[in-house]
Design a protein around this motif. Structure first.
Motif, PDB file in Angstrom:
ATOM      1  N   MET A 203      -3.561  14.587  -6.343  1.00  0.00           N
ATOM      2  CA  MET A 203      -4.120  13.516  -5.527  1.00  0.00           C
ATOM      3  C   MET A 203      -5.452  13.948  -4.910  1.00  0.00           C
ATOM      4  SD  MET A 203      -2.422  10.682  -5.475  1.00  0.00           S
ATOM      5  CE  MET A 203      -0.922  10.216  -6.375  1.00  0.00           C
TER       6      MET A 203
ATOM      7  N   ILE B  50      -9.500   5.995  -0.025  1.00  0.00           N
ATOM      8  CA  ILE B  50      -8.323   5.800  -0.851  1.00  0.00           C
ATOM      9  C   ILE B  50      -7.804   7.163  -1.303  1.00  0.00           C
ATOM     10  CG2 ILE B  50      -9.753   5.526  -2.931  1.00  0.00           C
ATOM     11  CD1 ILE B  50      -7.763   3.470  -3.946  1.00  0.00           C
ATOM     12  N   GLU B  51      -6.482   7.281  -1.363  1.00  0.00           N
ATOM     13  CA  GLU B  51      -5.874   8.502  -1.888  1.00  0.00           C
ATOM     14  C   GLU B  51      -5.297   8.172  -3.258  1.00  0.00           C
ATOM     15  OE1 GLU B  51      -2.966  12.181  -0.451  1.00  0.00           O
ATOM     16  OE2 GLU B  51      -3.072  10.344   0.744  1.00  0.00           O
ATOM     17  N   THR B  52      -5.761   8.882  -4.282  1.00  0.00           N
ATOM     18  CA  THR B  52      -5.409   8.526  -5.651  1.00  0.00           C
ATOM     19  C   THR B  52      -5.522   9.734  -6.568  1.00  0.00           C
ATOM     20  OG1 THR B  52      -6.010   7.081  -7.510  1.00  0.00           O
ATOM     21  CG2 THR B  52      -7.805   7.817  -6.107  1.00  0.00           C
ATOM     22  N   ASP B  53      -4.810   9.652  -7.688  1.00  0.00           N
ATOM     23  CA  ASP B  53      -4.994  10.658  -8.735  1.00  0.00           C
ATOM     24  C   ASP B  53      -5.793  10.074  -9.897  1.00  0.00           C
ATOM     25  OD1 ASP B  53      -3.182   8.918  -9.840  1.00  0.00           O
ATOM     26  OD2 ASP B  53      -1.636  10.414 -10.259  1.00  0.00           O
TER      27      ASP B  53
ATOM     28  N   ARG C 248      -2.852   6.088 -10.253  1.00  0.00           N
ATOM     29  CA  ARG C 248      -2.156   5.208  -9.315  1.00  0.00           C
ATOM     30  C   ARG C 248      -2.721   5.442  -7.923  1.00  0.00           C
ATOM     31  NH1 ARG C 248       2.167   7.909  -6.724  1.00  0.00           N
ATOM     32  NH2 ARG C 248       2.331  10.078  -7.380  1.00  0.00           N
ATOM     33  N   VAL C 249      -2.415   4.506  -7.041  1.00  0.00           N
ATOM     34  CA  VAL C 249      -2.906   4.591  -5.669  1.00  0.00           C
ATOM     35  C   VAL C 249      -1.763   5.056  -4.783  1.00  0.00           C
ATOM     36  CG1 VAL C 249      -3.915   3.304  -3.754  1.00  0.00           C
ATOM     37  CG2 VAL C 249      -4.525   2.719  -6.114  1.00  0.00           C
ATOM     38  N   LYS C 250      -1.956   6.204  -4.125  1.00  0.00           N
ATOM     39  CA  LYS C 250      -0.914   6.694  -3.224  1.00  0.00           C
ATOM     40  C   LYS C 250      -0.973   5.973  -1.893  1.00  0.00           C
ATOM     41  CE  LYS C 250       0.987  10.805  -1.002  1.00  0.00           C
ATOM     42  NZ  LYS C 250       0.772  12.231  -0.674  1.00  0.00           N
TER      43      LYS C 250
ATOM     44  N   TYR D  93      -8.787  -0.605 -11.747  1.00  0.00           N
ATOM     45  CA  TYR D  93      -8.246  -0.566 -10.388  1.00  0.00           C
ATOM     46  C   TYR D  93      -7.335  -1.772 -10.145  1.00  0.00           C
ATOM     47  CZ  TYR D  93      -7.914  -0.288  -5.322  1.00  0.00           C
ATOM     48  OH  TYR D  93      -7.432  -0.210  -4.031  1.00  0.00           O
TER      49      TYR D  93
ATOM     50  N   ALA E  60      -4.010  -0.954 -11.529  1.00  0.00           N
ATOM     51  CA  ALA E  60      -3.239  -0.045 -10.665  1.00  0.00           C
ATOM     52  C   ALA E  60      -2.615  -0.817  -9.503  1.00  0.00           C
ATOM     53  CB  ALA E  60      -4.135   1.086 -10.157  1.00  0.00           C
TER      54      ALA E  60
ATOM     55  N   GLN F 230     -12.949   0.175  -2.626  1.00  0.00           N
ATOM     56  CA  GLN F 230     -11.789   0.991  -3.010  1.00  0.00           C
ATOM     57  C   GLN F 230     -11.844   1.324  -4.501  1.00  0.00           C
ATOM     58  OE1 GLN F 230      -8.593  -1.601  -1.882  1.00  0.00           O
ATOM     59  NE2 GLN F 230      -8.432  -0.783   0.195  1.00  0.00           N
TER      60      GLN F 230
ATOM     61  N   PHE G  34     -11.672   4.891  -6.502  1.00  0.00           N
ATOM     62  CA  PHE G  34     -10.701   5.096  -7.581  1.00  0.00           C
ATOM     63  C   PHE G  34     -11.411   5.521  -8.868  1.00  0.00           C
ATOM     64  CE2 PHE G  34      -8.139   3.232 -11.088  1.00  0.00           C
ATOM     65  CZ  PHE G  34      -6.901   3.820 -10.839  1.00  0.00           C
TER      66      PHE G  34
END
Length: 367
Positions: free
Chosen positions: A2, A22-25, A28-30, A155, A158, A332, A336
């Motif tokens: 992430m 945004i927290e993401t890998d 997907r969006v965490k 995005y 996701a 966002q 991403f």
């Protein structure tokens, strides 16, 4: 792994800079972080409108004649100020952020000529904010023969996957230009611009009422639609093309309203946007069951009403009713996309931009 990313977006509506964390890998969006907005001043907006006019004859994408250097500096400073205010307000340090996705300001988009130009100095921005900046997201796609837009579909997918809703589903983003993402399960992703979003209406409001936009669609609600004008406007060859396809903000600027009261003009242009969006249904594999509206147009209640009337029996709802951030969704998305770019994952696909193969993209500027 992430990552914490900040996305920055200055769209075709020329209203200001959206900021979103945004927290993401990249797949997907965490979690969603805070969002903020830094409006352009009247002077900055005037400068950008002038830059759009002068960019029409750019000989190559890195050329900056006339007013463009001043406009590029203004865009860069506005984004640096937006990030500084955002991080200070939320007590975020530069060490907390892995990457910033910086779209810049589009001043020219002509994929047929393999030209797309977003102004904004990413190197200067990275040095100002002390965080690596990914920028120039569209260039690789356009150079490979893609439309270079829309770029947010991965995005949207996701976000849609988290809804667990039966498809087909369409996310429509209404900024200066309108674009859609058609999602049907994990495999089917189709995207394109559909036509004008708020650009023609905003320009009309500025010209006739000295207002930047039609707040909540109130002016359009008081007017009568010139149906014959809308029918003629829809004869533009763009609407008959199947996706993928994309537009420059000014591609429909030559469409002029005849003399009519400002409210009738607003109603007519709003109806044109709604009809243009509805026209895409004929080009999709199946009729969508639900539409989710994001971007500035989601706040235009008259536009939402027209879309509901035109797209029934499908449901039409604003993104914010689902807990999505309608205003910050594109910001966002570029956070991403920056995370995806860092991992070498595709940003665009043959069915979203017409690029021959899935394409990654973005260039990193370091502090």
């Amino acid at each position: 792994m992430m990552m914490t990313a900040i996305g920055l977006m200055s769209g075709t509506s020329l209203d200001g800079v959206d900021v979103a964390m945004i927290e993401t890998d990249g797949r997907r969006v965490k979690s969603f972080g805070p969002t903020s907005y830094r409006p352009y001043s009247d002077r900055e907006r005037c400068l950008l409108r002038q830059a759009l006019t002068e960019a029409v004859n750019l000989p190559q994408r890195d050329a900056r004649p006339g007013i463009l250097p001043e406009a590029e500096r203004a865009v860069t400073v506005a984004h640096a100020e937006a990030v500084a205010a955002f991080t200070a307000q939320h007590h975020i340090t530069c060490q907390d952020i892995d990457i910033v996705g910086f779209h810049g300001q589009t001043v020219l988009h002509r994929p047929a000529e393999r030209m797309t130009v977003q102004i904004g100095d990413a190197t200067a921005l990275a040095k100002a904010i002390h965080i690596p900046v990914m920028h120039d997201f569209r260039a690789a796609d356009v150079a490979a023969g893609g439309q270079g837009a829309p770029f947010v579909p991965v995005y949207h997918r996701a976000l849609a996957q988290s809804l667990e809703r039966e498809g087909p589903l369409v996310v429509v983003n209404i900024g200066g230009v309108s674009n859609i993402t058609y999602i049907d399960g994990a495999d089917t992703l189709i995207a394109c611009d559909t036509g004008p979003g708020n650009a023609l209406l905003d320009d009309h409001m500025l010209r006739t009422m000295s207002q930047a936009f039609d707040c909540e669609g109130r002016m359009a609600a008081q007017g009568a639609v010139d149906v014959a004008w809308v029918v003629r406007a829809l004869n533009h060859p763009f609407f008959a093309k199947p996706p993928p396809k994309s537009l420059d903000r000014n591609d429909f600027a030559s469409l002029k309203l005849q003399e009519m009261p400002p409210a009738d003009g607003a109603a007519t242009l709003t109806a044109f946007t709604a009809e243009a969006i509805a026209r895409i249904v004929a080009h999709l594999p199946k009729e969508p069951k639900s539409w989710i509206v994001a971007g500035g147009g989601a706040r235009n209640l008259t536009l939402l009403r027209m879309l509901r009337e035109r797209l029934q029996p499908a449901t039409v709802e604003a993104a914010e009713t689902l807990g999505w951030s309608g205003d910050a969704i594109e910001a966002q998305a570029f956070g991403f996309l920056a995370a995806r770019g860092l991992k070498g994952l595709p940003l665009s696909y043959p069915a979203t931009t017409g690029v021959p193969i899935p394409m990654t993209g973005g260039v990193i500027a370091r502090p």
